[in-house]
Design a protein around this motif. Structure first.
Motif, PDB file in Angstrom:
ATOM      1  N   PHE A 135     -16.546 -51.668  11.416  1.00 14.97           N
ATOM      2  CA  PHE A 135     -17.408 -51.784  10.252  1.00 14.97           C
ATOM      3  C   PHE A 135     -17.867 -50.391   9.848  1.00 14.97           C
ATOM      4  CE2 PHE A 135     -18.179 -55.835  12.557  1.00 14.97           C
ATOM      5  CZ  PHE A 135     -17.700 -56.707  11.592  1.00 14.97           C
ATOM      6  N   MET A 136     -18.114 -50.193   8.556  1.00 10.20           N
ATOM      7  CA  MET A 136     -18.587 -48.908   8.050  1.00 10.20           C
ATOM      8  C   MET A 136     -20.074 -49.003   7.720  1.00 10.20           C
ATOM      9  SD  MET A 136     -15.400 -47.694   5.668  1.00 10.20           S
ATOM     10  CE  MET A 136     -15.383 -49.227   4.713  1.00 10.20           C
ATOM     11  N   VAL A 137     -20.826 -47.978   8.125  1.00  8.20           N
ATOM     12  CA  VAL A 137     -22.280 -47.968   7.952  1.00  8.20           C
ATOM     13  C   VAL A 137     -22.691 -46.647   7.314  1.00  8.20           C
ATOM     14  CG1 VAL A 137     -24.514 -48.107   9.120  1.00  8.20           C
ATOM     15  CG2 VAL A 137     -22.561 -49.413  10.001  1.00  8.20           C
ATOM     16  N   ARG A 138     -23.530 -46.708   6.284  1.00  8.16           N
ATOM     17  CA  ARG A 138     -24.040 -45.490   5.653  1.00  8.16           C
ATOM     18  C   ARG A 138     -25.304 -45.033   6.372  1.00  8.16           C
ATOM     19  NH1 ARG A 138     -23.535 -42.732   0.942  1.00  8.16           N
ATOM     20  NH2 ARG A 138     -22.123 -44.296   0.095  1.00  8.16           N
ATOM     21  N   LEU A 139     -25.277 -43.813   6.907  1.00 15.73           N
ATOM     22  CA  LEU A 139     -26.426 -43.260   7.604  1.00 15.73           C
ATOM     23  C   LEU A 139     -27.410 -42.641   6.607  1.00 15.73           C
ATOM     24  CD1 LEU A 139     -24.608 -41.543  10.608  1.00 15.73           C
ATOM     25  CD2 LEU A 139     -25.726 -43.772  10.561  1.00 15.73           C
ATOM     26  N   PRO A 140     -28.667 -42.444   7.012  1.00 14.90           N
ATOM     27  CA  PRO A 140     -29.658 -41.858   6.096  1.00 14.90           C
ATOM     28  C   PRO A 140     -29.271 -40.469   5.585  1.00 14.90           C
ATOM     29  CG  PRO A 140     -30.751 -42.875   7.964  1.00 14.90           C
ATOM     30  CD  PRO A 140     -29.280 -42.903   8.269  1.00 14.90           C
ATOM     31  N   ASP A 141     -28.491 -39.706   6.361  1.00 18.82           N
ATOM     32  CA  ASP A 141     -28.096 -38.362   5.922  1.00 18.82           C
ATOM     33  C   ASP A 141     -26.854 -38.373   5.029  1.00 18.82           C
ATOM     34  OD1 ASP A 141     -26.107 -38.972   7.714  1.00 18.82           O
ATOM     35  OD2 ASP A 141     -26.571 -37.378   9.139  1.00 18.82           O
ATOM     36  N   GLY A 142     -26.364 -39.567   4.682  1.00 20.47           N
ATOM     37  CA  GLY A 142     -25.232 -39.671   3.777  1.00 20.47           C
ATOM     38  C   GLY A 142     -23.889 -39.799   4.461  1.00 20.47           C
ATOM     39  N   ARG A 143     -23.839 -39.567   5.760  1.00 22.97           N
ATOM     40  CA  ARG A 143     -22.583 -39.703   6.478  1.00 22.97           C
ATOM     41  C   ARG A 143     -22.229 -41.180   6.659  1.00 22.97           C
ATOM     42  NH1 ARG A 143     -22.924 -36.912  12.071  1.00 22.97           N
ATOM     43  NH2 ARG A 143     -24.955 -37.968  12.039  1.00 22.97           N
ATOM     44  N   THR A 144     -20.954 -41.415   6.963  1.00 24.76           N
ATOM     45  CA  THR A 144     -20.494 -42.765   7.270  1.00 24.76           C
ATOM     46  C   THR A 144     -20.254 -42.887   8.764  1.00 24.76           C
ATOM     47  OG1 THR A 144     -19.439 -43.024   5.115  1.00 24.76           O
ATOM     48  CG2 THR A 144     -18.719 -44.503   6.868  1.00 24.76           C
ATOM     49  N   ALA A 145     -20.855 -43.883   9.368  1.00 19.32           N
ATOM     50  CA  ALA A 145     -20.645 -44.156  10.787  1.00 19.32           C
ATOM     51  C   ALA A 145     -19.807 -45.433  10.911  1.00 19.32           C
ATOM     52  CB  ALA A 145     -21.973 -44.320  11.513  1.00 19.32           C
ATOM     53  N   TYR A 146     -19.279 -45.639  12.107  1.00 18.52           N
ATOM     54  CA  TYR A 146     -18.377 -46.774  12.341  1.00 18.52           C
ATOM     55  C   TYR A 146     -18.840 -47.523  13.581  1.00 18.52           C
ATOM     56  CZ  TYR A 146     -15.773 -43.862   9.131  1.00 18.52           C
ATOM     57  OH  TYR A 146     -15.416 -43.097   8.056  1.00 18.52           O
ATOM     58  N   THR A 147     -18.792 -48.837  13.523  1.00 20.86           N
ATOM     59  CA  THR A 147     -19.316 -49.640  14.621  1.00 20.86           C
ATOM     60  C   THR A 147     -18.511 -50.926  14.777  1.00 20.86           C
ATOM     61  OG1 THR A 147     -21.304 -50.741  15.484  1.00 20.86           O
ATOM     62  CG2 THR A 147     -20.970 -50.816  13.110  1.00 20.86           C
ATOM     63  N   ARG A 148     -18.532 -51.462  15.996  1.00 29.04           N
ATOM     64  CA  ARG A 148     -17.963 -52.789  16.265  1.00 29.04           C
ATOM     65  C   ARG A 148     -19.076 -53.842  16.354  1.00 29.04           C
ATOM     66  NH1 ARG A 148     -12.370 -53.817  16.355  1.00 29.04           N
ATOM     67  NH2 ARG A 148     -12.713 -55.283  18.066  1.00 29.04           N
TER      68      ARG A 148
END
Length: 261
Positions: free
Chosen positions: A103-116
């Protein structure tokens, strides 16, 4: 005595090994957690006589050399990205990935994080977010009037709005995959970010293009096996003890040397 240093490197390596194992065990109940393992490499060798060197003017070749190792070092702690077991939760916004993809997640600093970790909730505006309030990408808003929210195997999100007889499509959950999943950097909170080692994210639709299928009402458990971790822990403890005995033996030999008259 060189044996003291060599055994010390072994103790330090096993200490790190135990730390990795303890983190795996601590996260046995963490959704989507991927276990790590410690990998080791031997250090440089001191060669007293090299194999293949000449021992006479007639060209006699030494068949084997004399080399003494200097210990061990940690080469890496790669993550094992195997599929964890999928368990039912009966919660409509819980989603598990059965197969490849993050899954793709938008972090507060604008980066994209990835998670299961597919433990999703709605914020005060109806936006689909993680437990920490981070927006899922692409953004999906579920109105207050939505009933019977359905998330398909392909990530399509639908719901009945108000008294509508037909469901309304609210959005599409996309997945990302990487050439080298082990190269992702863990930033905690069940999330990873891409690195030069992982390669760029390859976006796709769930259940096609090699991506895993989404399962609504399920979550992926950690891929930690308690029996395996305990057996690895016992092996690490015994290896640590044996290195400690080597240090004690080397110390006794040095003590005997100093007592010579």
């Amino acid at each position: 005595m060189r044996a003291l240093h060599t055994a010390a490197t072994g103790m330090m390596a096993q200490e790190l090994n135990v730390q990795v194992i303890s983190n795996n065990i601590a996260n046995m109940r963490t959704t989507g957690f991927k276990r790590q393992r410690a990998e080791f490499q031997d250090l440089l060798y001191q060669a007293y006589r090299r194999a293949g060197s000449s021992t006479s003017d007639q060209g006699s070749i030494v068949p084997v050399g004399i080399e003494v190792g200097t210990g061990v070092r940690t080469a890496g702690t790669p993550r094992v990205m195997s599929q964890g077991s999928v368990t039912p939760t009966d919660k409509e916004l819980d989603v598990a990935v059965n197969g490849e993809g993050f899954f793709m997640v938008r972090l507060p600093d604008g980066r994209t994080a990835y998670t299961r970790d597919g433990t999703f909730e709605r914020d005060n505006t109806g936006l689909l977010v993680t437990l920490d309030g981070h927006q899922i990408e692409p953004g999906i808003t579920i109105p207050d009037t939505a009933n019977a929210v359905a998330i398909g195997a392909d990530g399509a999100v639908e719901a009945f709005l108000g008294t509508d007889a037909q469901p309304t499509r609210l959005g599409q959950i996309q997945l990302a995959r990487f050439v080298n999943k082990g190269g992702l950097e863990s930033i905690g909170k069940n999330m990873f970010v891409e690195t030069a080692a992982s390669g760029p994210a390859q976006l796709g639709t769930a259940n096609i293009d090699g991506m895993g299928a989404l399962m609504q009402g399920y979550l992926e458990a950690a891929n930690v096996n308690a029996v395996t971790e305990i057996s690895d822990l016992i092996a690490a403890q015994r290896a640590y003890e044996m290195n400690a005995r080597v240090i004690s033996g080397a110390d006794e030999m040095l003590q005997a040397t100093t007592q010579l008259r």
